[in-house]
Design a protein around this motif. Structure first.
Motif, mmCIF file in Angstrom:
data_model
loop_
_atom_site.group_PDB
_atom_site.id
_atom_site.type_symbol
_atom_site.label_atom_id
_atom_site.label_comp_id
_atom_site.label_asym_id
_atom_site.label_seq_id
_atom_site.Cartn_x
_atom_site.Cartn_y
_atom_site.Cartn_z
ATOM 1 N N ARG A 1 1.030 -1.052 0.090
ATOM 2 C CA ARG A 1 0.016 0.279 -0.041
ATOM 3 C C ARG A 1 0.854 1.262 -0.056
ATOM 4 N N LEU A 2 1.106 1.577 -1.038
ATOM 5 C CA LEU A 2 2.181 2.739 -1.619
ATOM 6 C C LEU A 2 1.726 4.094 -1.588
ATOM 7 N N SER A 3 2.591 5.081 -1.058
ATOM 8 C CA SER A 3 2.117 6.442 -1.311
ATOM 9 C C SER A 3 3.232 7.409 -1.188
ATOM 10 N N ASN A 4 2.648 8.935 -1.035
ATOM 11 C CA ASN A 4 3.983 9.669 -0.754
ATOM 12 C C ASN A 4 5.254 9.530 -1.294
ATOM 13 N N PHE A 5 5.014 9.376 -2.875
ATOM 14 C CA PHE A 5 6.154 9.441 -3.654
ATOM 15 C C PHE A 5 7.037 10.663 -3.668
ATOM 16 N N SER A 6 8.249 10.741 -3.726
ATOM 17 C CA SER A 6 8.989 11.992 -3.828
ATOM 18 C C SER A 6 10.545 11.651 -4.168
ATOM 19 N N ILE B 1 16.666 4.592 -8.752
ATOM 20 C CA ILE B 1 16.399 4.642 -10.080
ATOM 21 C C ILE B 1 16.902 3.884 -11.078
ATOM 22 N N ASN B 2 18.403 3.830 -11.009
ATOM 23 C CA ASN B 2 19.348 3.303 -12.122
ATOM 24 C C ASN B 2 19.406 1.663 -11.734
ATOM 25 N N SER B 3 19.484 1.521 -10.464
ATOM 26 C CA SER B 3 19.286 -0.090 -10.278
ATOM 27 C C SER B 3 17.993 -0.742 -10.275
ATOM 28 N N LYS B 4 16.790 0.144 -10.000
ATOM 29 C CA LYS B 4 15.469 -0.245 -10.206
ATOM 30 C C LYS B 4 15.364 -1.284 -9.021
ATOM 31 N N SER B 5 15.746 -0.794 -7.908
ATOM 32 C CA SER B 5 15.590 -1.621 -6.642
ATOM 33 C C SER B 5 15.093 -1.053 -5.531
ATOM 34 N N VAL B 6 14.370 -1.471 -4.636
ATOM 35 C CA VAL B 6 14.043 -0.894 -3.423
ATOM 36 C C VAL B 6 14.454 -1.513 -2.046
ATOM 37 N N LYS B 7 14.416 -0.676 -1.114
ATOM 38 C CA LYS B 7 14.952 -1.110 0.161
ATOM 39 C C LYS B 7 14.013 -0.311 1.331
ATOM 40 N N LYS B 8 13.787 -1.219 2.302
ATOM 41 C CA LYS B 8 13.134 -0.632 3.480
ATOM 42 C C LYS B 8 14.046 0.223 4.328
ATOM 43 N N LEU B 9 13.657 1.426 4.570
ATOM 44 C CA LEU B 9 14.796 2.278 5.750
ATOM 45 C C LEU B 9 14.205 2.244 7.032
ATOM 46 N N THR B 10 13.050 2.313 7.384
ATOM 47 C CA THR B 10 12.537 2.350 8.742
ATOM 48 C C THR B 10 11.540 1.422 8.836
ATOM 49 N N LYS B 11 11.090 1.172 10.337
ATOM 50 C CA LYS B 11 10.020 0.367 10.604
ATOM 51 C C LYS B 11 8.794 1.119 10.585
ATOM 52 N N ASP B 12 7.610 0.618 10.749
ATOM 53 C CA ASP B 12 6.424 1.015 10.495
ATOM 54 C C ASP B 12 6.069 2.093 11.728
ATOM 55 N N ASN B 13 6.863 3.028 11.665
ATOM 56 C CA ASN B 13 6.723 4.020 13.161
ATOM 57 C C ASN B 13 6.591 5.255 12.530
ATOM 58 N N LEU B 14 6.187 5.712 11.433
ATOM 59 C CA LEU B 14 6.166 6.995 10.843
ATOM 60 C C LEU B 14 4.882 7.673 11.293
ATOM 61 N N ASN B 15 4.556 9.030 11.411
ATOM 62 C CA ASN B 15 3.508 9.621 11.760
ATOM 63 C C ASN B 15 3.229 10.377 10.425
ATOM 64 N N ALA B 16 2.320 9.921 9.776
ATOM 65 C CA ALA B 16 1.653 10.498 8.431
ATOM 66 C C ALA B 16 0.404 11.153 8.669
ATOM 67 N N ASN B 17 -0.073 11.339 9.878
ATOM 68 C CA ASN B 17 -1.504 11.933 10.224
ATOM 69 C C ASN B 17 -1.561 13.488 9.465
ATOM 70 N N ILE B 18 -0.464 14.182 9.514
ATOM 71 C CA ILE B 18 -0.718 15.527 8.981
ATOM 72 C C ILE B 18 0.561 15.951 8.111
ATOM 73 N N GLY B 19 0.214 16.212 6.727
ATOM 74 C CA GLY B 19 1.222 16.343 6.073
ATOM 75 C C GLY B 19 2.132 15.501 5.660
ATOM 76 N N ASN B 20 3.202 15.557 5.069
ATOM 77 C CA ASN B 20 4.174 14.682 4.542
ATOM 78 C C ASN B 20 5.035 13.974 5.854
ATOM 79 N N PRO B 21 5.088 12.870 5.822
ATOM 80 C CA PRO B 21 5.807 11.930 6.901
ATOM 81 C C PRO B 21 7.537 12.119 6.766
#
Length: 807
Positions: free
Chosen positions: A115-120, A145-165
């Motif tokens: 469930r992906l969002s907030n692309f920047s 972009i060049n390697s076309k790979s992804v990695k997770k940087l943090t655990k699921d503790n971001l606060n995205a309730n107001i504005g960009n997290p």
């Protein structure tokens, strides 16, 4: 006695069927095929037009997703379990193309059930950050972009309730993230909490607070507590290796903005007291500038609670506002201040003055220019050239200024002074390019700036690129589209030196695709995408823009579709779909931006589906409401509304396509309001569909839509325009549909419920459908398909009565 008993039990039977216990239904095959057609991906493209990211998502949410826990506080809708907006639209797949001639590659190792969002984009555009929402929170991920790979940087503790997290640091190697504080208190379950006292609101004598009827506001101390806990976040710095270091303590962070050089960060926090009258954006706030180490540099703005602005759409608060960074300087703050004390009713020579202040923000602000109307923004260019804009809603006027930001003694020159609703005279938008700070500023080449315009005219849409000599202020045309069987839109300029622009081209049956066009070489545009038409069943539908006149001579238009099974000489039922718009002059009101060559796209709220069921459709029919001079548009709202509808029906009937006794009208939101009024004040229609509307204007007493006057200033306007007040006149079958969780200002679900009760009490033929969990727009697949089924049943019953379709 037997007769009495018979009628008694008959009454019980009738009453028992007043509410139908239906499960979710699906529309007929013809409609379902279109509604479920897959979406083309959304595209993110870098500033050079070299690399592209394709984002995919499903057409709809599910009703299960909409049923997840939701808290409505201060104008926000939050999932308190995941700490992100409960109405967030997610993507579920990513593809990347490196180079214009590269191939699209699916990104591997995405999270499970993404469930992906907030692309920047990162500042150097080599990476893209995004969030993934798990069942318990929000994670930060990075796409290379060049390697076309992804990695997770943090655990699921971001606060995205107001504005960009999250926010990128200038070096593209680290991000500033908002995380859930460890000391966050438990939320209060307001359904079971025991009150400690009443909720009391106070109004001081003479202090007016005339606000729109906002929804999802705070209501009590428990709501205040919950809002604060959900808004609180810690700021932490995370590098691309995943190393996290604390950056700033807990606060209610509203917005974060890096200076162009990346050395300063302006942070705006929400402060107390909260309000029960306005959403959180009007709560008190404080803006402080820090350096990248988190050291406080200066408090640059403190804003009190904003509950009592002066009357008028163009009124603003006193003091600094529109505080932002100057895009062409390393670290310079810019803002506007009202010269009329924020009161739109005061007569002054200039409404606003714009100031700037360089880092370290200890000196005196420098005045840049004054605007005649309300300031609305600046396109920065060089030390000597910038473009400023203002506007005034009451007159629909906008002015474009060119000024010297280094010398306020040089009087700004007005380049364009025009009615912003006059689309035919729109000179276009100035072309910008990415500068050394990664910000977009005026693209100036050899003292020439460039404008990209839509090119609307009475003959159609022909977008253009102009060059403006900054000395003479004269423009010359470099390019104008000459496509007559297709529609071209200019999305952006990649490189004005080379003449490379990004265009989107479509036709009636060709899905919109993107191309690189060179306006100097005049060569065939190079395709960037090749999306196929997913709506094959209607790709050859007969479609045209029809032009006709209202009885007062006003030019009108609409997009006319004939049924897919059309037979010449046969008359068909018709569906008219529209949305009223207010104008201050007839010239602008009579202009058309529709084009018969636009791709035929049946989005969820569209009436186009019914061309597959034997209906003529007049979509986007012109419904201008004009008030010239001292007259306000709504002074003659009903008269103009009926005249617009009659003109549209007459025009199609004169073409010989329809049986004018079998015409339905429909609309959403203000279009629903229009529909109810048309059925109350005319006998033009056989049925109507009104979705998510407002029908009693006394429930929106301090203005609605484009009406500035309050109820006590114009009670007759509010009364005459309210379909609820004329429910006794309504005899035409009306289908009311409304989301039970509507969040739009003024369109409370109560509006449809009370209007239905009035119509039912007066014996009108009406059906009310309340969609569970849905907001002002509908999102769940179950809801949308059922809505289409309801509308289909309604049209079949009332426009094709021989079929005896059940409600």
């Amino acid at each position: 006695m037997k007769k009495l008993l018979f009628f008694y039990f008959l009454g019980i039977s009738i009453f028992s069927y007043a509410q139908e216990n239906l499960t979710y239904q699906k529309p007929s095959k013809e409609i379902l095929e279109l509604a479920e057609a897959p979406l083309a991906p959304s595209i993110r493209i870098d500033s050079k037009g070299e690399n592209m990211v394709f984002l995919y998502r499903s057409n709809f949410k599910s009703i299960e997703t909409l049923s997840e826990t939701e808290m409505r506080l201060g104008g926000l809708r939050i999932n308190p379990k995941t700490n992100i907006g409960s109405r967030e639209r997610y993507y579920n797949n990513i593809k990347v193309r490196v180079g214009r001639k590269g191939t699209e590659t699916t990104v591997e190792n995405l999270p499970k059930n993404p469930r992906l969002s907030n692309f920047s984009w990162s500042p150097d555009q080599s990476k893209m950050a995004f969030t993934n929402t798990t069942t318990s929170g929000v994670e930060l991920w990075i796409l290379d972009i060049n390697s076309k790979s992804v990695k997770k940087l943090t655990k699921d503790n971001l606060n995205a309730n107001i504005g960009n997290p999250f926010y990128w640091f200038k070096n593209s190697n680290a991000l500033l993230i908002k995380t859930l504080p460890d000391n966050r208190k438990d939320l209060i379950d307001t359904k079971i909490a025991v009150p400690t006292g009443p909720t009391i609101s106070v109004s001081e004598a003479g202090k007016k607070a005339q606000n729109r009827t906002y929804q999802d506001l705070l209501k009590n101390k428990a709501d205040e507590h919950n809002f604060e806990q959900l808004a609180l976040a810690d700021l932490q710095k995370v590098d691309l290796n995943g190393t996290i270091t604390p950056w700033k303590e807990s606060a209610m962070y509203r917005s974060i903005s890096f200076s162009p050089d990346g050395n300063y960060i302006m942070i705006t926090t929400i402060e107390k007291p909260f309000s029960y009258l306005v959403p959180y954006r009007r709560f008190p706030s404080k803006s402080i500038v820090y350096n990248t180490d988190g050291k406080l540099i200066k408090t640059v703005l403190e804003v009190p609670l904003i509950e009592d602005l002066p009357k008028g759409f163009m009124s603003v608060r006193k003091g600094k506002r529109n505080l932002s960074w100057r895009d062409d300087k390393p670290a310079t703050l810019v803002w506007a201040e009202a010269l009329d004390e924020g009161d739109a009713e005061k007569e002054v020579e200039f409404r606003d003055e714009v100031f700037q202040l360089d880092a370290p923000f200890t000196g005196q602000p420098t005045a840049l220019l004054k605007t005649i109307n309300r300031f609305s923004g600046i396109e920065w260019g060089t030390d000597n050239t910038a473009i400023a804009y203002d506007y005034w809603w009451n007159t629909r006027n906008t002015k474009t200024y060119i000024f010297n930001p280094s010398n306020s003694k040089i009087k700004p020159e007005i380049l364009f002074d025009r009615n912003y609703q006059d689309v035919y005279s729109n000179p276009g938008n100035f072309v910008t390019k990415r500068n050394e700070f990664g910000r977009y500023t005026l693209d100036i080449i050899k003292n020439k700036a460039y404008l990209i315009g839509d090119g609307y005219s009475a003959k159609g849409k022909f977008p253009f690129v102009d060059a403006m000599d900054l000395s003479s202020k004269k423009t010359s045309r470099l390019y104008q589209s000459n496509l007559t069987d297709k529609v071209e839109d200019i999305s952006m300029a990649f490189n004005m030196k080379k003449g490379e622009i990004l265009v989107r081209i479509e036709s009636k049956n060709e899905y919109p695709n993107y191309y690189v066009r060179n306006i100097f070489k005049r060569m065939t545009p190079v395709p960037l995408t090749q999306f196929e038409n997913p709506f094959k069943s209607i790709q050859n539908v007969k479609k045209e823009i029809i032009n006709y006149k209202r009885d007062d001579g006003l030019e009108l238009s609409g997009t006319l579709y004939l049924p897919t099974n059309y037979e010449a000489g046969k008359k068909y039922p018709m569906i008219m779909w529209a949305y009223p718009r207010e104008y201050k002059d007839k010239s602008s009101a009579g202009q058309s931006t529709s084009n018969s060559n636009e791709f035929t796209y049946p989005w969820y709220g569209s009436p186009i589906y019914w061309v597959t069921k034997g209906y003529v459709v007049l979509d986007d029919a012109s419904f201008p409401i004009v008030g010239e001079g001292d007259e306000q548009p709504n002074d003659t709202f009903i008269k103009q509304l009926v005249a617009n509808a009659k003109a549209g029906i007459d025009a199609v009937a004169n073409l010989g396509y329809i049986d004018r006794t079998k015409v339905a009208v429909g609309g959403h939101s203000y279009g629903a309001f229009m529909t109810a009024n048309l059925l109350s004040h005319s006998n033009l229609f056989a049925a109507g569909v009104a979705r998510s509307g407002a029908y009693n204007r006394t429930l929106t007493p301090f203005g609605f839509q484009s009406e500035e006057r309050n109820y006590w200033e114009a009670p007759e306007i509010y009364y005459n325009m309210s379909p609820f007040m004329h429910a006794d006149k309504m005899k035409t079958p009306l289908l009311l549909i409304h989301g039970e969780a509507d969040n739009n200002s003024g369109t409370y679900p109560l509006q449809s419920e009370r209007y239905f009760n009035a119509l039912k009490g007066l014996g009108a033929p009406v059906r009310l459908v309340m969609l569970p969990k849905e907001s002002h727009g509908y999102a769940a697949k179950e809801s949308v398909l059922h809505m289409l089924w309801e509308q289909d049943q309604w049209f079949e019953k009332h426009l094709k009565p021989s079929k005896n379709t059940e409600e």
